[in-house]
Motif scaffolding. Structure first.
Motif, PDB file in Angstrom:
ATOM      1  N   TYR A  40      38.330 -54.357  21.414  1.00  0.00           N
ATOM      2  CA  TYR A  40      38.563 -53.123  22.068  1.00  0.00           C
ATOM      3  C   TYR A  40      37.437 -52.629  22.549  1.00  0.00           C
ATOM      4  CZ  TYR A  40      42.788 -53.343  19.480  1.00  0.00           C
ATOM      5  OH  TYR A  40      44.038 -53.994  18.771  1.00  0.00           O
ATOM      6  N   LYS A  41      36.365 -53.434  23.183  1.00  0.00           N
ATOM      7  CA  LYS A  41      35.099 -53.092  23.661  1.00  0.00           C
ATOM      8  C   LYS A  41      34.650 -51.761  23.377  1.00  0.00           C
ATOM      9  CE  LYS A  41      36.497 -55.679  27.501  1.00  0.00           C
ATOM     10  NZ  LYS A  41      37.146 -56.612  27.367  1.00  0.00           N
ATOM     11  N   PHE A  42      34.660 -51.549  22.014  1.00  0.00           N
ATOM     12  CA  PHE A  42      34.142 -50.337  21.430  1.00  0.00           C
ATOM     13  C   PHE A  42      32.797 -49.738  21.848  1.00  0.00           C
ATOM     14  CE2 PHE A  42      32.775 -47.415  18.013  1.00  0.00           C
ATOM     15  CZ  PHE A  42      34.190 -46.390  18.081  1.00  0.00           C
ATOM     16  N   TYR A  43      31.926 -50.738  22.069  1.00  0.00           N
ATOM     17  CA  TYR A  43      30.716 -50.104  22.654  1.00  0.00           C
ATOM     18  C   TYR A  43      30.653 -49.329  23.757  1.00  0.00           C
ATOM     19  CZ  TYR A  43      31.374 -53.482  26.536  1.00  0.00           C
ATOM     20  OH  TYR A  43      32.049 -54.290  27.501  1.00  0.00           O
ATOM     21  N   MET A  44      31.783 -49.432  24.590  1.00  0.00           N
ATOM     22  CA  MET A  44      32.185 -48.318  25.822  1.00  0.00           C
ATOM     23  C   MET A  44      32.418 -47.123  25.143  1.00  0.00           C
ATOM     24  SD  MET A  44      31.636 -50.123  28.651  1.00  0.00           S
ATOM     25  CE  MET A  44      32.220 -49.226  29.820  1.00  0.00           C
ATOM     26  N   THR A  45      33.095 -46.908  24.115  1.00  0.00           N
ATOM     27  CA  THR A  45      33.575 -45.682  23.418  1.00  0.00           C
ATOM     28  C   THR A  45      32.376 -45.087  22.884  1.00  0.00           C
ATOM     29  OG1 THR A  45      35.646 -46.333  23.019  1.00  0.00           O
ATOM     30  CG2 THR A  45      35.092 -44.680  21.755  1.00  0.00           C
ATOM     31  N   ALA A  46      31.691 -46.000  21.972  1.00  0.00           N
ATOM     32  CA  ALA A  46      30.294 -45.588  21.514  1.00  0.00           C
ATOM     33  C   ALA A  46      29.397 -44.796  22.607  1.00  0.00           C
ATOM     34  CB  ALA A  46      29.401 -46.581  20.990  1.00  0.00           C
ATOM     35  N   LYS A  47      29.144 -45.544  23.754  1.00  0.00           N
ATOM     36  CA  LYS A  47      28.349 -45.084  24.997  1.00  0.00           C
ATOM     37  C   LYS A  47      28.691 -43.938  25.416  1.00  0.00           C
ATOM     38  CE  LYS A  47      25.988 -46.984  28.925  1.00  0.00           C
ATOM     39  NZ  LYS A  47      25.804 -48.012  29.790  1.00  0.00           N
ATOM     40  N   HIS A  48      30.004 -43.777  25.835  1.00  0.00           N
ATOM     41  CA  HIS A  48      30.555 -42.764  26.832  1.00  0.00           C
ATOM     42  C   HIS A  48      31.228 -41.489  26.059  1.00  0.00           C
ATOM     43  CE1 HIS A  48      29.456 -45.033  30.402  1.00  0.00           C
ATOM     44  NE2 HIS A  48      29.945 -46.076  29.882  1.00  0.00           N
ATOM     45  N   VAL A  49      31.691 -41.830  24.852  1.00  0.00           N
ATOM     46  CA  VAL A  49      32.723 -40.688  24.258  1.00  0.00           C
ATOM     47  C   VAL A  49      31.805 -40.217  23.133  1.00  0.00           C
ATOM     48  CG1 VAL A  49      34.735 -40.314  23.088  1.00  0.00           C
ATOM     49  CG2 VAL A  49      34.790 -41.956  24.809  1.00  0.00           C
ATOM     50  N   PHE A  50      30.994 -41.059  22.473  1.00  0.00           N
ATOM     51  CA  PHE A  50      30.366 -40.710  21.362  1.00  0.00           C
ATOM     52  C   PHE A  50      28.898 -40.719  21.465  1.00  0.00           C
ATOM     53  CE2 PHE A  50      34.604 -41.245  19.743  1.00  0.00           C
ATOM     54  CZ  PHE A  50      35.112 -39.987  19.377  1.00  0.00           C
ATOM     55  N   PRO A  51      28.188 -40.266  22.382  1.00  0.00           N
ATOM     56  CA  PRO A  51      26.733 -40.965  22.704  1.00  0.00           C
ATOM     57  C   PRO A  51      25.978 -40.235  21.677  1.00  0.00           C
ATOM     58  CG  PRO A  51      27.195 -39.520  24.459  1.00  0.00           C
ATOM     59  CD  PRO A  51      28.689 -39.869  23.616  1.00  0.00           C
ATOM     60  N   GLU A  52      26.145 -39.062  21.293  1.00  0.00           N
ATOM     61  CA  GLU A  52      25.233 -38.389  20.365  1.00  0.00           C
ATOM     62  C   GLU A  52      25.259 -39.009  18.750  1.00  0.00           C
ATOM     63  OE1 GLU A  52      28.263 -36.432  21.241  1.00  0.00           O
ATOM     64  OE2 GLU A  52      27.454 -36.693  23.122  1.00  0.00           O
ATOM     65  N   ARG A  53      26.596 -39.351  18.485  1.00  0.00           N
ATOM     66  CA  ARG A  53      26.757 -39.840  17.206  1.00  0.00           C
ATOM     67  C   ARG A  53      26.650 -41.231  17.051  1.00  0.00           C
ATOM     68  NH1 ARG A  53      29.780 -36.383  13.563  1.00  0.00           N
ATOM     69  NH2 ARG A  53      28.840 -37.780  11.958  1.00  0.00           N
ATOM     70  N   LEU A  54      26.929 -41.952  17.985  1.00  0.00           N
ATOM     71  CA  LEU A  54      26.992 -43.511  17.889  1.00  0.00           C
ATOM     72  C   LEU A  54      25.750 -44.063  19.097  1.00  0.00           C
ATOM     73  CD1 LEU A  54      30.559 -44.078  17.933  1.00  0.00           C
ATOM     74  CD2 LEU A  54      29.122 -44.399  16.092  1.00  0.00           C
TER      75      LEU A  54
END
Length: 153
Positions: A39-53
């Motif tokens: 699910y290419k979660f690295y994109m979610t981590a980088k763009h949606v939750f950058p502070e937390r992830l």
């Protein structure tokens, strides 16, 4: 419990239930990595939750490490060159199949030193039962004690 005597460690742990021997953690980490990748979660981590992830790469490193947390051989199968264990060495020196054959295992500093005491309560419970019941009866009818079932201090 039905078990194999070859899976009983010298210190009293039953490898047949060990997370490293069964590969439970390693397999779960592999599956989680596959889901994150699919699910290419690295994109979610980088763009949606950058502070937390923001430290997402560290998570991946830890999961990759966990995929290697497997024991491919028990302590009984390993050669002295493959693994050093003071409890194994002590038992072999004294001709014991495991610590339950020693009259001093309850107070043994060598046994207490293994893995920083992580499995000590479990080892002692298992060893007591092995002594009381005999190894074969314990393998057949004994209680499996695991550190993850214990109360944390």
């Amino acid at each position: 419990m039905s078990g194999d005597a070859g899976l009983v460690t010298y210190c009293g742990i039953y490898c047949g239930d060990c997370l490293g021997y069964t590969g439970v953690i390693a397999e779960a980490a592999e599956e989680f990595l596959d889901v994150l990748d699919k699910y290419k979660f690295y994109m979610t981590a980088k763009h949606v939750f950058p502070e937390r992830l923001g430290d997402y790469d560290r998570l991946i490193d830890m999961l990759l490490f966990m995929t290697e947390m497997r024991c491919h051989k028990t302590c009984r199968e390993r050669t002295d060159e493959e693994a050093s264990c003071v409890v194994r060495d002590c038992c072999k020196t004294h001709g014991f199949s495991a610590c339950h054959e020693c009259s001093d295992f309850e107070k043994c500093e060598t046994l207490r030193s293994v893995l920083g005491g992580l499995h000590l309560d479990v080892c002692l419970k298992n060893l007591r039962e092995m002594r009381e019941m005999g190894l074969e009866a314990w393998l057949r009818d004994g209680t499996k004690h695991h550190y993850w079932d214990e109360e944390l201090p």
